[in-house]
Motif scaffolding. Sequence first.
Motif, PDB file in Angstrom:
ATOM      1  N   TYR A 232     -27.212   1.838-127.718  1.00  0.00           N
ATOM      2  CA  TYR A 232     -26.684   1.234-126.493  1.00  0.00           C
ATOM      3  C   TYR A 232     -25.326   1.798-126.067  1.00  0.00           C
ATOM      4  O   TYR A 232     -24.712   1.303-125.126  1.00  0.00           O
ATOM      5  CB  TYR A 232     -26.594  -0.285-126.647  1.00  0.00           C
ATOM      6  CG  TYR A 232     -27.946  -0.957-126.639  1.00  0.00           C
ATOM      7  CD1 TYR A 232     -28.577  -1.285-125.421  1.00  0.00           C
ATOM      8  CD2 TYR A 232     -28.614  -1.262-127.818  1.00  0.00           C
ATOM      9  CE1 TYR A 232     -29.821  -1.894-125.405  1.00  0.00           C
ATOM     10  CE2 TYR A 232     -29.864  -1.872-127.818  1.00  0.00           C
ATOM     11  CZ  TYR A 232     -30.463  -2.185-126.601  1.00  0.00           C
ATOM     12  OH  TYR A 232     -31.691  -2.792-126.586  1.00  0.00           O
ATOM     13  N   GLY A 233     -24.825   2.783-126.794  1.00  0.00           N
ATOM     14  CA  GLY A 233     -23.536   3.381-126.420  1.00  0.00           C
ATOM     15  C   GLY A 233     -22.348   2.475-126.671  1.00  0.00           C
ATOM     16  O   GLY A 233     -21.315   2.579-126.002  1.00  0.00           O
ATOM     17  N   ALA A 234     -22.475   1.565-127.638  1.00  0.00           N
ATOM     18  CA  ALA A 234     -21.336   0.720-128.020  1.00  0.00           C
ATOM     19  C   ALA A 234     -20.697   1.317-129.270  1.00  0.00           C
ATOM     20  O   ALA A 234     -21.323   2.105-129.977  1.00  0.00           O
ATOM     21  CB  ALA A 234     -21.815  -0.699-128.307  1.00  0.00           C
ATOM     22  N   LEU A 235     -19.444   0.956-129.535  1.00  0.00           N
ATOM     23  CA  LEU A 235     -18.780   1.468-130.738  1.00  0.00           C
ATOM     24  C   LEU A 235     -18.995   0.512-131.909  1.00  0.00           C
ATOM     25  O   LEU A 235     -19.041  -0.697-131.736  1.00  0.00           O
ATOM     26  CB  LEU A 235     -17.277   1.645-130.505  1.00  0.00           C
ATOM     27  CG  LEU A 235     -16.862   2.583-129.368  1.00  0.00           C
ATOM     28  CD1 LEU A 235     -15.349   2.820-129.419  1.00  0.00           C
ATOM     29  CD2 LEU A 235     -17.603   3.918-129.434  1.00  0.00           C
ATOM     30  N   LEU A 236     -19.116   1.102-133.089  1.00  0.00           N
ATOM     31  CA  LEU A 236     -19.203   0.294-134.304  1.00  0.00           C
ATOM     32  C   LEU A 236     -17.838   0.343-134.985  1.00  0.00           C
ATOM     33  O   LEU A 236     -17.343   1.410-135.343  1.00  0.00           O
ATOM     34  CB  LEU A 236     -20.288   0.847-135.231  1.00  0.00           C
ATOM     35  CG  LEU A 236     -20.462   0.107-136.567  1.00  0.00           C
ATOM     36  CD1 LEU A 236     -20.802  -1.366-136.351  1.00  0.00           C
ATOM     37  CD2 LEU A 236     -21.538   0.787-137.418  1.00  0.00           C
ATOM     38  N   ILE A 237     -17.240  -0.833-135.117  1.00  0.00           N
ATOM     39  CA  ILE A 237     -15.915  -0.923-135.751  1.00  0.00           C
ATOM     40  C   ILE A 237     -16.042  -1.624-137.097  1.00  0.00           C
ATOM     41  O   ILE A 237     -16.498  -2.760-137.169  1.00  0.00           O
ATOM     42  CB  ILE A 237     -14.917  -1.723-134.869  1.00  0.00           C
ATOM     43  CG1 ILE A 237     -14.827  -1.126-133.463  1.00  0.00           C
ATOM     44  CG2 ILE A 237     -13.541  -1.763-135.537  1.00  0.00           C
ATOM     45  CD1 ILE A 237     -14.001  -1.958-132.488  1.00  0.00           C
ATOM     46  N   PHE A 238     -15.684  -0.921-138.152  1.00  0.00           N
ATOM     47  CA  PHE A 238     -15.630  -1.546-139.476  1.00  0.00           C
ATOM     48  C   PHE A 238     -14.221  -2.086-139.691  1.00  0.00           C
ATOM     49  O   PHE A 238     -13.256  -1.314-139.628  1.00  0.00           O
ATOM     50  CB  PHE A 238     -15.954  -0.530-140.582  1.00  0.00           C
ATOM     51  CG  PHE A 238     -17.423  -0.409-140.911  1.00  0.00           C
ATOM     52  CD1 PHE A 238     -18.406  -0.956-140.079  1.00  0.00           C
ATOM     53  CD2 PHE A 238     -17.834   0.252-142.067  1.00  0.00           C
ATOM     54  CE1 PHE A 238     -19.762  -0.844-140.391  1.00  0.00           C
ATOM     55  CE2 PHE A 238     -19.181   0.371-142.392  1.00  0.00           C
ATOM     56  CZ  PHE A 238     -20.151  -0.172-141.553  1.00  0.00           C
TER      57      PHE A 238
END
Length: 432
Positions: A232-238
């Motif tokens: 979906y073109g979202a960022l994954l933030i850990f």
Amino acid sequence: MKQERSLEIFEASKKIIPGGVNSPARAFSSVNMTPPVIKRGKGAYLYDEDGNTYIDYVGSWGPLILGHCHPEVVENLEGVLQTGTSFGAPTEIELKMAQLITEGMPSIEMIRMVNSGTEATMTALRLARGYTKRNKIIKFNGNYHGHSDSLLIKAGSGALTHGVPNSPGVTPEVAKDTITATYNDIDDIKNIFNQYSEEIAAVIVEPIAGNMGVIPMTQAFAQTLRDLTEKYGALLIFDEVMTGFRVAFGGAQSLYGIKPDLTCFGKIIGGGLPVGAFGGKKEIMEHLSPTGPVYQAGTLSGNPLAMTAGYTTLKILKENPQIYEKIESHAAALESGFKSIVKDLEVSASFNRVGSMLCMFFTDETVIDFDTANTSNTNQFTFYFKEMLSRGIYIAPSQFEAMFISNAHGKEEINKTIEAAYESLKSLKESL
Ligand SMILES: *Cc1c(COP(=O)(O)O)cnc(C)c1O
């Protein structure tokens, strides 16, 4: 346990500091008692104002993986005191710190230092929104990411034990852009992405939750987060403020083999001084000012004292990888000791542990998310907590926190703790 001096200081503090503390969990209100006022720490031990000694499993809530007053950290800090503690100008130690972190974690191509974990997550979200030009973020129920407005929603530990999942002062306008999902629930996150798809800027997650007790993501859930955000073109933030350099030098992301777009740090990377940081893909990080339009700044960011304590700590960890084996084996010994005690005494308890982070939940259920964590009997925890403290074992005053084992803990401390746990759980059992 003598408490006169602690009581005196704490009562006076309460008159001029809200609750007598500068961070709520320290007040011990969730266990209905007055906290010992700490005078000093050394290695695995804390000493309070009344001369009581404790084996410390809080470690300043995570940072002190080498224990209190590690000689090399102290020595290097003393050097900085002689040469200046803050310039508000570039220094070489900032470069060395950035190099050490980026070398240790392949997902991090660029990094910026801030002063707390809260600042790191707050700014990572702003950057994600600025980069994607989208507004909504997803966080997980029971995950804690510091106290910035948009993240103070269903936020675990402090907020949880105090029973204020949402804080007054967070406006509905801000809250509406934070979508909360169930941790470790693949269907739930899929449905949310289906519904909001291209409105979602980022998913922020504690890869190993440490603020609702200890709860690791399943591998399948972690992979789902990576796949969905990519799709979906979202960022994954850990949010590795707690797990970064704690569960492994490469953080939780090295254990899962997953590369997030952005990672947040704090705690250990400050070596006991106030620090946070966030980093990730170069292309995203260059959207930060001054190279990009997303604003962020800090008068004391990257200051020499904090950088030195953090750099020294990380360097010791990097050069001595056996430290991770040692703290893990001690944590495993504690866990198995506790397990055999609860079995013998027939106390309902379930355990989660990753490396040197351990949690005993007072429940029969396997704890995988916020709801299962909440099946814990917090009255039993409180009883156990007080019994442990009176036997000189200092654990966090909440069911929903991790026990941290440091490199300063040895066999002797572990054995003493297991003995204290036996006595404490025995008196719990007798009280039921
Ligand atoms: C502690 C913590 C924070 C907040 O860091 P502060 O330095 O207290 O602001 C954020 N995220 C996680 C996962 C934490 O454990």
